[in-house]
Design a protein around this motif. Structure first.
Motif, PDB file in Angstrom:
ATOM      1  N   THR A  90     -15.316 -11.442 -11.934  1.00 53.90           N
ATOM      2  CA  THR A  90     -14.196 -12.248 -11.466  1.00 53.90           C
ATOM      3  C   THR A  90     -14.383 -13.726 -11.776  1.00 53.90           C
ATOM      4  N   ASN A 136     -10.548 -16.249 -17.065  1.00 60.62           N
ATOM      5  CA  ASN A 136      -9.342 -15.918 -17.817  1.00 60.62           C
ATOM      6  C   ASN A 136      -9.524 -16.458 -19.230  1.00 60.62           C
ATOM      7  N   PRO A 167      -7.829 -12.811  -9.921  1.00 60.66           N
ATOM      8  CA  PRO A 167      -7.290 -12.105  -8.761  1.00 60.66           C
ATOM      9  C   PRO A 167      -6.649 -13.092  -7.801  1.00 60.66           C
ATOM     10  N   MET A 222      -0.683 -14.337  -7.199  1.00 57.87           N
ATOM     11  CA  MET A 222      -1.213 -13.367  -8.135  1.00 57.87           C
ATOM     12  C   MET A 222      -2.008 -12.326  -7.365  1.00 57.87           C
ATOM     13  N   ILE A 237      -4.238  -8.263  -7.920  1.00 56.61           N
ATOM     14  CA  ILE A 237      -4.629  -7.093  -8.703  1.00 56.61           C
ATOM     15  C   ILE A 237      -4.419  -5.867  -7.833  1.00 56.61           C
ATOM     16  N   LEU A 279      -3.033  -6.557 -13.178  1.00 52.12           N
ATOM     17  CA  LEU A 279      -2.768  -7.908 -12.706  1.00 52.12           C
ATOM     18  C   LEU A 279      -1.271  -8.179 -12.676  1.00 52.12           C
ATOM     19  N   ASP A 293       1.300 -11.443 -11.996  1.00 52.36           N
ATOM     20  CA  ASP A 293       1.352 -12.901 -11.895  1.00 52.36           C
ATOM     21  C   ASP A 293       2.805 -13.328 -11.696  1.00 52.36           C
ATOM     22  N   PRO A 324      -5.973  -5.703 -16.948  1.00 57.42           N
ATOM     23  CA  PRO A 324      -7.040  -6.670 -16.664  1.00 57.42           C
ATOM     24  C   PRO A 324      -8.017  -6.895 -17.799  1.00 57.42           C
TER      25      PRO A 324
END
Length: 390
Positions: free
Chosen positions: A111, A137, A175, A185, A187, A192, A194, A325
């Motif tokens: 994460t 990300n 997440p 956002m 999960i 995911l 958003d 993801p």
């Protein structure tokens, strides 16, 4: 006198222990993976963010704030984070204490990483704390997600950033930070969602009941124009019915959950409205339905006569379509999936496969050749004043 020396030795010991934990390298190595966040440190400016209630957040990564131009009452060179509200500033982290590192989610190492810092009392107790959550990300160099202040003991402030520098070998997306109901956002089912692009204030009037609604998600209502009994920055929704306002949801009670068994259909967000005794007196549910052609609109609002009462909102948007993801490009939407299924059925029942298409082309070519011979024969016979029935 003996007590005096004891106190002095105690403070010296605290200082030595504090220095042992000091880390100014902006690097962290754990489980064979090294993170380097020096690229996120600012040398001539600060990170700056202002939330909907007017609170300004000013901070730096692994360095103290280095200029006052972003915050009139903040001081530079010592503290790594500040907040300012109504011309009052509070500092949250002492750079001299160094940074501490940990996984953003202890149950999911992919994460990201948390960088924390404290303001300590003379006895070494934590007065205030700050944490920068760097979420993995791969699509972002440095993207501010949100900031959030917690009125706890001790008080705490949190900044959330999306960055590729927090990624491990296998990247995972951002997440929803569990303590931040404004990030928008989540999960669910390993996908995911958003919805940041469509959060805001929405109004809706039911044609049958004439009920009027002022609604919001991932933030409290800020635009209450047209509603005389609504209050700004207090609730996530209001129902105006027969001249009376009903509060629909508390932001702090946000709860994400799957919309259905199929992740491609969308995601659900629920809010509760609590009374003075912290008992739930009603609830509000947003069903975000995946539609690749819809930017974002409320299509239906229904009042359910339950105990406690419940408001259900259907909101169609392309942003409710999930993202894989492990592969950040958008996954097939519900509409695209349905179209693909229909095309497949047509091919198996009424359409032509590749083999049959080739045979049809061959037959057509032979027919054209034969037709050409007949026409040529017809023209030859006509020139010789001979005509044959075809």
């Amino acid at each position: 006198m003996k007590n005096f020396y004891t106190v002095v030795i105690f403070f010296i010991a605290l200082t030595i222990l504090a220095q042992c934990d000091v880390d100014h390298t902006c690097k962290w190595e754990r489980d064979g993976h090294q993170y380097d966040f020096n690229s996120l440190s600012l040398t001539e400016s600060n990170y700056n963010y202002q939330d909907e209630s007017g609170v300004q957040y000013v901070w730096n990564v692994c360095l103290p704030t280095n200029t006052q131009k972003d915050c009139s009452c903040c001081s530079a060179g010592k503290h790594n984070s500040w907040t300012r509200h109504n011309s009052t500033c509070k500092y949250w982290g002492d750079y001299s204490n160094g940074e501490q590192y940990a996984y953003a989610d202890p149950n999911n190492y992919g994460t990201g990483v948390k960088i924390s810092n404290q303001v300590l009392s003379s006895l070494g107790h934590t007065l205030r704390s700050t944490a920068i959550y760097l979420f993995c990300n791969p699509n972002y160099e440095n993207e501010i997600i949100s900031c959030y202040e917690q009125d706890t003991m001790p008080s705490h402030v949190q900044m959330n950033i999306a960055t590729k520098y927090a990624c491990r070998t296998t990247p995972t997306p951002i997440p929803t930070p569990t303590s931040d109901p404004t990030s928008c956002m989540t999960i669910q089912d390993n996908m995911l969602y958003d919805l940041r692009a469509v959060r805001g204030t929405y109004t809706y009037t039911d044609k049958d009941t004439k009920n009027q609604y002022w609604l919001s998600f991932c933030k409290n209502l800020d635009d209450i124009s047209g509603c005389s009994c609504c209050k700004a920055h207090v609730n996530t929704g209001y129902l105006l019915q027969n001249g009376a306002c009903t509060e629909l949801g508390d932001l702090s009670t946000s709860d994400w959950m799957p919309f259905s068994d199929d992740p491609n259909e969308g995601v659900t967000l629920e809010y509760d409205k609590m009374d003075s005794l912290n008992h739930k007196k009603r609830s509000m549910k947003w069903d975000f339905v995946c539609d690749s052609d819809a930017k974002g609109e409320i299509t239906e609002v229904v009042e359910l006569s339950l105990m406690p009462p419940r408001t259900e909102i259907t909101f169609t948007t392309k942003h409710a379509c999930p993202i894989d993801p492990l592969h950040p490009s958008p996954s097939p939407t519900a509409t695209a999936t349905a179209t693909a299924k229909n095309t497949s059925q047509s091919s198996s029942t009424g359409g032509l496969s590749g083999r049959y298409t080739f045979m049809v082309v061959v037959v057509c070519c032979i027919a054209c050749f034969v037709f050409g011979l007949i026409v040529n024969k017809y023209r030859s016979d006509k020139k010789g004043n001979k005509y044959q029935q075809l």
